[in-house]
Design a protein around this motif. Sequence first.
Motif, short mmCIF file in Angstrom:
data_model
loop_
_atom_site.label_atom_id
_atom_site.label_comp_id
_atom_site.label_asym_id
_atom_site.label_seq_id
_atom_site.Cartn_x
_atom_site.Cartn_y
_atom_site.Cartn_z
N PHE A 243 5.79 -3.26 7.86
CA PHE A 243 6.66 -3.55 6.71
C PHE A 243 5.82 -3.77 5.46
O PHE A 243 6.10 -3.20 4.40
CB PHE A 243 7.50 -4.79 7.02
N LEU A 244 4.77 -4.60 5.58
CA LEU A 244 3.91 -4.87 4.42
C LEU A 244 3.12 -3.64 4.01
O LEU A 244 2.82 -3.46 2.82
CB LEU A 244 2.98 -6.03 4.72
N ALA A 245 2.78 -2.78 4.98
CA ALA A 245 2.09 -1.53 4.64
C ALA A 245 2.97 -0.65 3.76
O ALA A 245 2.51 -0.08 2.77
CB ALA A 245 1.70 -0.79 5.92
N ALA A 246 4.25 -0.55 4.12
CA ALA A 246 5.18 0.24 3.31
C ALA A 246 5.38 -0.39 1.94
O ALA A 246 5.45 0.31 0.91
CB ALA A 246 6.52 0.37 4.04
N GLN A 247 5.46 -1.71 1.89
CA GLN A 247 5.64 -2.42 0.62
C GLN A 247 4.44 -2.19 -0.30
O GLN A 247 4.61 -1.92 -1.50
CB GLN A 247 5.81 -3.91 0.90
N GLU A 248 3.25 -2.27 0.27
CA GLU A 248 2.04 -2.05 -0.52
C GLU A 248 1.94 -0.59 -0.98
O GLU A 248 1.53 -0.31 -2.10
CB GLU A 248 0.80 -2.43 0.30
N LEU A 249 2.29 0.33 -0.08
CA LEU A 249 2.24 1.74 -0.45
C LEU A 249 3.20 2.01 -1.61
O LEU A 249 2.86 2.74 -2.55
CB LEU A 249 2.62 2.61 0.75
N ASP A 250 4.38 1.42 -1.55
CA ASP A 250 5.37 1.57 -2.62
C ASP A 250 4.78 1.08 -3.94
O ASP A 250 4.90 1.72 -4.99
CB ASP A 250 6.61 0.77 -2.25
N ARG A 251 4.11 -0.07 -3.89
CA ARG A 251 3.50 -0.63 -5.11
C ARG A 251 2.41 0.26 -5.66
O ARG A 251 2.35 0.53 -6.86
CB ARG A 251 2.94 -2.03 -4.79
N LEU A 252 1.56 0.76 -4.76
CA LEU A 252 0.43 1.59 -5.21
C LEU A 252 0.91 2.92 -5.77
O LEU A 252 0.36 3.42 -6.76
CB LEU A 252 -0.53 1.83 -4.05
#
Length: 269
Positions: A243-252
């Motif tokens: 979940f946090l990987a997807a959230q971070e990818l979205d941010r980047l």
Amino acid sequence: MKGNHRHQAYPLDKKNVALMLRLEIMPGRQQLVGIFRYMKLHARAWNIVLAPSAEAVTAANARFDGIICAENDNAQRAHERLSPATSLVAIDVGSGVFAAQRARTTFINVDDDAIGRMAAEHLLGQGRARCAAFVGAPGEPAWSKARQTAFRRTVRNANMPFHAFTDGDAATPPLVDWLLPLPAALMAANDQRAVQVIESCRAAKLHVPEQISLVSVDNDGLYCDCMEPTLSSVDPDYEREGFLAAQELDRLMSATRTPRTRRMLIPPT
């Protein structure tokens, strides 16, 4: 039909995302569940490509906007082929493959130190053991060593004798030969290893949990619930990692400036 019915709007600018996860094992599948949970919660209609080859990610006409990768050979080859100037953003979940990347990368890992400490505290809290032991994963990967280090430190702080079993080391006696004095408290690096421990104890007529208190890692129902006796296991929370990987990818992928390297640790449950 009466009532207000609204359709959820999805962004028109879809991102192309490569997922290089180890879907043959439970942690990779849990990471994938977390990724899709984020996408659904935040209405991200990304074009997902599962397990692409390194060549597909690095081809001249490739149009990937981001990548989430775990520890596997394809991710390593992709990183080796990528230009340092690439605009591709990466989320590295526990692999270290993108360790040389200076920017556009977030490293997310389960907290192996906390996992080892939690397992030790659970076993010490039972108050029965006279010695403690750790059985590492074959090949001693970094995550197994980190769990062992934290486990060893915690039990030694409690003034308890400690042993480590090194797989494939000819100088190491068989598992059951050094589980003395009994009762012993034992941590296995993961659930698969714990199954082997139970089988070794059964062959040596050692009783779990009466003589060997055992805790492992992953909380994989395939092993924990189906074994006799059932396994106690630390849950690293791989779904939250995804979940946090997807959230971070979205941010980047939405960043207007070149993002800096970031590191995150996921506490176990």
